[in-house]
Design a protein around this motif. Structure first.
Motif, PDB file in Angstrom:
ATOM      1  N   ASP A 111       0.835  -1.269  -0.031  1.00 27.93           N
ATOM      2  CA  ASP A 111      -0.104  -0.121   0.063  1.00 27.93           C
ATOM      3  C   ASP A 111       0.730   1.377   0.168  1.00 27.93           C
ATOM      4  O   ASP A 111       0.580   2.197  -0.515  1.00 27.93           O
ATOM      5  CB  ASP A 111      -1.083   0.097   1.382  1.00 27.93           C
ATOM      6  N   SER A 112       2.020   1.369   0.589  1.00 25.27           N
ATOM      7  CA  SER A 112       2.868   2.498   0.932  1.00 25.27           C
ATOM      8  C   SER A 112       4.199   2.178   1.214  1.00 25.27           C
ATOM      9  O   SER A 112       4.464   1.088   1.583  1.00 25.27           O
ATOM     10  CB  SER A 112       2.053   3.308   1.968  1.00 25.27           C
ATOM     11  N   ALA A 113       5.054   2.879   1.188  1.00 25.82           N
ATOM     12  CA  ALA A 113       6.591   2.858   1.377  1.00 25.82           C
ATOM     13  C   ALA A 113       6.755   2.020   2.729  1.00 25.82           C
ATOM     14  O   ALA A 113       7.692   1.069   2.691  1.00 25.82           O
ATOM     15  CB  ALA A 113       7.175   4.201   1.100  1.00 25.82           C
ATOM     16  N   PRO A 114       6.117   2.495   3.724  1.00 25.21           N
ATOM     17  CA  PRO A 114       6.411   1.817   5.121  1.00 25.21           C
ATOM     18  C   PRO A 114       6.329   0.439   5.064  1.00 25.21           C
ATOM     19  O   PRO A 114       7.059  -0.344   6.025  1.00 25.21           O
ATOM     20  CB  PRO A 114       5.599   2.512   6.078  1.00 25.21           C
ATOM     21  N   HIS A 115       5.696   0.000   4.057  1.00 29.34           N
ATOM     22  CA  HIS A 115       5.368  -1.392   4.150  1.00 29.34           C
ATOM     23  C   HIS A 115       6.457  -2.159   3.718  1.00 29.34           C
ATOM     24  O   HIS A 115       6.439  -3.453   3.644  1.00 29.34           O
ATOM     25  CB  HIS A 115       4.036  -2.069   3.573  1.00 29.34           C
ATOM     26  N   ILE A 116       7.385  -1.676   2.883  1.00 31.56           N
ATOM     27  CA  ILE A 116       8.465  -2.308   2.034  1.00 31.56           C
ATOM     28  C   ILE A 116       9.430  -3.163   2.810  1.00 31.56           C
ATOM     29  O   ILE A 116       9.929  -2.521   3.860  1.00 31.56           O
ATOM     30  CB  ILE A 116       9.179  -1.328   1.192  1.00 31.56           C
ATOM     31  N   VAL A 117       9.692  -4.351   2.499  1.00 33.68           N
ATOM     32  CA  VAL A 117      10.739  -5.182   3.371  1.00 33.68           C
ATOM     33  C   VAL A 117      11.436  -6.021   2.161  1.00 33.68           C
ATOM     34  O   VAL A 117      11.256  -5.880   1.234  1.00 33.68           O
ATOM     35  CB  VAL A 117      10.077  -6.235   4.073  1.00 33.68           C
ATOM     36  N   THR A 118      12.743  -6.382   2.588  1.00 33.80           N
ATOM     37  CA  THR A 118      13.509  -7.321   1.681  1.00 33.80           C
ATOM     38  C   THR A 118      12.799  -8.425   1.107  1.00 33.80           C
ATOM     39  O   THR A 118      11.928  -9.007   1.763  1.00 33.80           O
ATOM     40  CB  THR A 118      14.891  -7.695   2.462  1.00 33.80           C
ATOM     41  N   GLN A 119      13.106  -8.562  -0.273  1.00 30.19           N
ATOM     42  CA  GLN A 119      12.721  -9.651  -1.125  1.00 30.19           C
ATOM     43  C   GLN A 119      11.338  -9.393  -1.263  1.00 30.19           C
ATOM     44  O   GLN A 119      10.573 -10.602  -1.610  1.00 30.19           O
ATOM     45  CB  GLN A 119      12.966 -11.057  -0.430  1.00 30.19           C
TER      46      GLN A 119
END
Length: 351
Positions: free
Chosen positions: A75-83
């Motif tokens: 949904d948004s940038a804060p949710h991004i994690v590796t892989q």
């Protein structure tokens, strides 16, 4: 990313407007005029990346802070994690600089869509569908869906009934369809579609489900058993105002259309406005300009309040709530606001 600014900076979709003026009859000139104010996505691109380490994750978050990235997953940038597979749409005037920055930071990317406007136009078979009947194989605007809710209840009066559970911020009626064979008190499943305006395949599914359920009753054993045993409460379009806006002004609009105090940014993410751990997780935003803005208070939005009130009034019979979304190709079950497992997690996985 900041919708208040985006609405001001996006260009007019003049190419589509010129084409429409040559093909639309004079009687539809008002509809044509509406197109001249709609947001255009000519040469806008959709990128896919998969950050390999925390450094790349942090860079993507930084990129989102300096560029107007419209995240499709997550949904948004804060949710991004590796892989994680990350898909985002970038305006035409920013796509080249975004590519350059990713290359400089050694982030591999794939361009899923080179011209977003062309993909949008394909959804209308190359033109806006101003006339014609409701269809189960094409997307329908809100007026057609509203008329369909009335018609489907008349076609199958013993299986389908329509009730209004409330009104939207812009005072459009919220129609709910009750699907099932009347036989005293029964357990029920609540189902909503279109809580995020741009996810058009979601309302399309709800329409198809109601038609399929009603038309196969008495013919298909499984469906007959389901409708004899259960009622389905189906809300074909939850976010009606946003859905209308996505048809007339901005195909990528996501939130509802309520006004927020002290800002020009419009809308609340209805999916995050329920009184369920409201405002307590990192998967939300308190910025009214963000796509995941949770609103000024739990159930602050007319649409959310209408649904929550209906569910509370029928809590003794409703045993499940299904919300139909698009794009991510996943089945998500409780909890949606924490990584902790629900008490009946094992049972949920089995079913």
């Amino acid at each position: 990313k900041k919708q208040g600014r985006t609405e001001l900076t996006d260009s007019i979709c003049s190419r589509e407007t010129r084409n429409m003026k040559s093909m639309v009859p004079l009687g539809l000139i008002v509809a044509t005029f509406a197109l001249t104010t709609s947001r255009c996505f000519d040469s806008a691109k959709v990128f896919r990346v998969k950050p390999q380490n925390e450094k790349q994750v942090n860079f993507l978050k930084y990129l989102a802070s300096i560029k107007q990235l419209d995240f499709w997953h997550p949904d948004s940038a804060p949710h991004i994690v590796t892989q994680m597979q990350v898909d985002f749409h970038v305006r035409a005037d920013q796509s080249r600089s975004v590519q350059t920055l990713m290359e400089q930071n050694e982030i591999q990317y794939e361009i899923l869509l080179h011209n977003l406007q062309e993909e949008i136009e394909k959804q209308f078979d190359g033109k806006r569908n101003f006339t014609g009947r409701h269809s189960y194989t094409k997307y329908n605007d809100w007026d057609k869906i509203a008329a369909w809710t009335n018609r489907i209840a008349k076609i199958y009066p013993k299986l389908v009934s329509r009730i209004q559970i409330g009104s939207t911020f812009e005072k459009r009626p919220m129609y709910l369809l009750k699907v099932g064979k009347e036989s005293g008190r029964k357990k029920a499943i609540f189902m909503d579609c279109g809580i995020h305006a741009r996810e058009w395949i979601s309302p399309a599914f709800c329409q198809w489900f109601v038609k399929q359920a009603a038309s196969t009753y008495g013919k298909d054993k499984i469906m007959t058993h389901l409708l004899d045993s259960l009622n389905f409460y189906v809300l074909p379009v939850f976010n009606i105002d946003g859905y209308v806006w996505s048809w007339t002004q901005d195909r990528m609009w996501r939130k509802n259309r309520s006004k927020n105090s002290s800002t020009n940014c419009i809308g609340t993410d209805l999916n995050r406005n329920f009184a369920a751990a409201w405002g307590t997780t990192g998967f939300i935003s308190n910025d009214p300009c963000d796509e995941t803005y949770y609103g000024p208070a739990p159930e602050s939005e007319d649409e959310t309040k209408a649904v929550a009130t209906f569910i509370r009034n029928h809590l003794s019979s409703i045993k499940a709530y299904l919300t139909i979304h698009a794009y991510s190709q996943m089945l998500m079950f409780p909890y949606g606001y924490t990584f902790h497992k629900a008490p009946n997690h094992d049972e949920l996985r089995q079913n």
